[in-house]
Design an enzyme around this catalytic site. Structure first.
Site, short mmCIF file in Angstrom:
data_model
loop_
_atom_site.label_atom_id
_atom_site.label_comp_id
_atom_site.label_asym_id
_atom_site.label_seq_id
_atom_site.Cartn_x
_atom_site.Cartn_y
_atom_site.Cartn_z
N ASP A 95 47.26 -9.07 -19.88
CA ASP A 95 46.18 -8.38 -19.92
C ASP A 95 46.09 -6.92 -19.03
O ASP A 95 46.94 -6.91 -18.03
CB ASP A 95 44.75 -8.95 -19.96
CG ASP A 95 43.56 -8.29 -20.46
OD1 ASP A 95 43.82 -7.21 -21.10
OD2 ASP A 95 42.76 -9.11 -20.30
N HIS A 96 44.91 -6.24 -18.58
CA HIS A 96 44.67 -4.97 -17.94
C HIS A 96 45.72 -5.05 -16.62
O HIS A 96 45.57 -5.80 -15.67
CB HIS A 96 43.27 -4.80 -17.59
CG HIS A 96 42.62 -4.61 -18.73
ND1 HIS A 96 42.14 -3.24 -19.03
CD2 HIS A 96 41.78 -5.38 -19.51
CE1 HIS A 96 41.35 -3.53 -20.10
NE2 HIS A 96 40.91 -4.56 -20.21
N ASP A 131 47.32 -0.54 -18.47
CA ASP A 131 45.94 0.09 -18.37
C ASP A 131 45.98 1.50 -17.69
O ASP A 131 45.98 1.57 -16.51
CB ASP A 131 45.08 -0.75 -17.78
CG ASP A 131 43.61 -0.36 -17.91
OD1 ASP A 131 43.25 0.79 -18.21
OD2 ASP A 131 42.78 -1.15 -17.53
N GLU A 161 46.05 1.69 -23.29
CA GLU A 161 44.60 1.94 -23.14
C GLU A 161 44.30 3.52 -22.99
O GLU A 161 44.64 3.95 -22.26
CB GLU A 161 43.70 1.40 -22.24
CG GLU A 161 42.18 1.70 -22.27
CD GLU A 161 41.35 0.63 -21.60
OE1 GLU A 161 40.30 1.00 -21.08
OE2 GLU A 161 41.66 -0.65 -21.35
N GLU A 169 36.14 -5.50 -14.61
CA GLU A 169 37.01 -6.74 -14.96
C GLU A 169 38.14 -6.56 -13.96
O GLU A 169 38.84 -5.63 -14.10
CB GLU A 169 37.86 -6.65 -16.55
CG GLU A 169 38.38 -7.95 -16.79
CD GLU A 169 38.80 -7.73 -18.24
OE1 GLU A 169 38.87 -8.76 -18.85
OE2 GLU A 169 39.62 -6.79 -18.50
N HIS A 212 32.97 -3.82 -20.48
CA HIS A 212 33.22 -5.18 -20.16
C HIS A 212 31.93 -5.77 -19.39
O HIS A 212 31.03 -5.39 -18.92
CB HIS A 212 34.35 -5.21 -18.95
CG HIS A 212 35.70 -5.04 -19.56
ND1 HIS A 212 36.77 -4.14 -19.04
CD2 HIS A 212 36.44 -5.24 -20.54
CE1 HIS A 212 37.72 -3.93 -19.48
NE2 HIS A 212 37.51 -4.84 -20.75
N HIS A 249 38.54 -3.89 -26.78
CA HIS A 249 38.20 -4.38 -25.47
C HIS A 249 36.84 -4.50 -25.44
O HIS A 249 36.10 -3.70 -25.99
CB HIS A 249 38.82 -3.57 -24.52
CG HIS A 249 40.38 -3.63 -24.51
ND1 HIS A 249 40.88 -3.92 -23.06
CD2 HIS A 249 41.30 -3.81 -25.24
CE1 HIS A 249 42.32 -3.91 -23.21
NE2 HIS A 249 42.67 -3.93 -24.52
N GLY A 251 34.26 -6.63 -26.00
CA GLY A 251 33.51 -6.99 -27.32
C GLY A 251 32.17 -7.63 -27.01
O GLY A 251 31.75 -7.93 -27.61
N SER A 252 32.01 -8.10 -25.81
CA SER A 252 30.58 -9.10 -25.54
C SER A 252 29.70 -8.30 -25.73
O SER A 252 29.47 -7.18 -25.56
CB SER A 252 30.69 -9.64 -24.18
OG SER A 252 31.74 -10.63 -23.78
N ASN A 271 40.04 -8.69 -27.56
CA ASN A 271 39.86 -9.34 -26.16
C ASN A 271 38.74 -10.09 -26.26
O ASN A 271 37.58 -9.63 -26.35
CB ASN A 271 40.36 -8.71 -25.06
CG ASN A 271 41.41 -7.95 -24.82
OD1 ASN A 271 42.62 -8.10 -25.54
ND2 ASN A 271 42.04 -7.18 -23.97
N ASP A 273 36.93 -12.78 -23.23
CA ASP A 273 37.09 -13.42 -21.87
C ASP A 273 35.80 -14.01 -21.37
O ASP A 273 35.78 -15.13 -20.94
CB ASP A 273 37.56 -12.58 -20.70
CG ASP A 273 37.85 -13.02 -19.55
OD1 ASP A 273 38.07 -14.16 -19.26
OD2 ASP A 273 38.31 -12.10 -18.41
N THR A 274 34.79 -12.98 -21.18
CA THR A 274 33.54 -13.44 -20.71
C THR A 274 33.03 -14.63 -21.64
O THR A 274 32.26 -15.65 -20.89
CB THR A 274 32.60 -12.21 -20.84
OG1 THR A 274 33.02 -11.16 -20.10
CG2 THR A 274 31.33 -12.54 -20.20
#
Length: 341
Positions: A95-96, A131, A161, A169, A212, A249, A251-252, A271, A273-274
């Site tokens: 990732d990033h 990134d 990106e 993040e 993020h 990216h 998306g929360s 993606n 993660d959170t």
């Protein structure tokens, strides 16, 4: 099944775009979270992507070692062994990776895969992210072009990106402002510099208000129609429908309608993660609170080994994360679409 071959990974992406679905890309930081992600993909009947960030890779290497390459290689090797036991295809991704970590993370990992491919083996990772959101677009694409040549030679897919994801993040932060929205000009510049597959395959994380972090649904103001505008403009110039393979990216907090809009416009990877961090940690907190006396040696007692055995609360954590992966696959329409079915 084993970790996806380059050919299978390419087919996964093609099927996702054709079917207007996307694969959850789950960040992992340990063998436990990796196993939980595998469990979730298998339960959902979905192929998927498991990824590790620079911070996650450093964490995996050990608190006294802090070597990102060591951590990433160790977890990838572990994944290559355990993934064989599952009936779904899994791609491994980093990732990033900002500019200051390229030489200490992505470039050495690409070299490792290139050496493996030269020996007739599969690459260690199936894709890597550069990134470049913190540098000017010209520099971003110049570095991307150099990396794309190397990833293509190593049978790896590059992720880039173009635009800025807000929030923070792994120590990389960005303000929440108009820079969160990629432009048609950004997309056209990307296609001009990197081509549309003839120089090597790549995924593009365009930004359309992504942030993020942790947000309730509706608090993140997304404009997925921007993706359509960019795809249409590039497609008109090069005569190709939905020419870019897109990544979502931050998306929360997104509404399901916004997510589905993005899928319809060519997003093949999202993606997560959170949300999975919380899904992993929440059952552990619940277990410790409910078993306080057993977990702690209170008043000279010895506690309850069955309560503090890491396997006891570890299984709960893994099941929690796995359940969230199943939910993600359902939201992204990838549930039940596995090539293994």
């Amino acid at each position: 099944m084993p970790i996806a071959s380059p050919e299978v990974y390419a087919e996964m992406i093609d099927r996702a775009k054709a079917g207007a679905f996307a694969y959850p890309a789950i960040n992992v930081t340990s063998s436990q979270t990796l196993n939980a992600a595998l469990q979730g993909f298998a339960e959902a009947g979905s192929d998927g992507i498991i990824q590790i960030s620079t911070g996650g890779a450093e964490y995996v290497s050990g608190p006294t070692i802090k070597d990102k390459v060591v951590g990433a290689v160790a977890l990838a090797e572990f994944a290559h062994h355990v993934a064989k036991q599952y009936s779904v295809n899994i791609a491994l991704h980093t990732d990033h990776c900002p500019k200051n970590h390229l030489d200490g993370f992505v470039r050495p990992l690409i070299d490792i895969s290139a050496e493996r491919v030269a020996k007739g083996q599969a690459p260690l990772f199936q894709s890597h992210m550069w990134d470049g959101s913190a540098v000017p677009l010209d520099e971003n694409l110049q570095i991307a072009e150099e990396l794309l040549a190397k990833t293509a030679a190593a049978k790896i897919i590059l992720e880039i990106e173009v635009g800025v994801v807000g929030g923070e993040e792994d120590g990389v932060s960005a303000a929440i402002d108009d820079k969160l929205y990629s432009t048609v000009e950004d997309g056209l510049a990307t296609a001009a510099a990197l081509g549309l597959g003839e120089k090597g395959r790549y995924l593009t994380a365009l930004t359309f208000g992504n942030v993020h972090g942790v947000y309730k649904p509706g608090n993140v103001k997304l404009r997925p129609e921007i993706l359509k505008e960019i795809q249409d403009a590039i497609g008109a110039k090069y005569g190709k429908e939905k020419p870019l393979d897109l990544v979502f990216h931050g998306g929360s907090g997104s509404l399901l309608s916004e997510i589905h809009g993005a899928l319809d416009y060519g997003v093949v990877k999202m993606n997560i993660d959170t949300d999975t961090q919380y899904a992993f940690s929440r059952p552990v907190a619940d277990h410790f609170f409910k078993n306080y006396d057993g977990v702690l040696k209170v008043d000279g007692e010895v506690g309850n080994k069955k309560a503090y055995d890491p396997r006891a609360w570890g299984k709960l954590a893994e099941n929690g994360l796995a359940k969230r992966v199943v939910e993600a696959a359902e939201h992204l329409r990838s549930a039940g679409t596995s090539l293994g079915k």
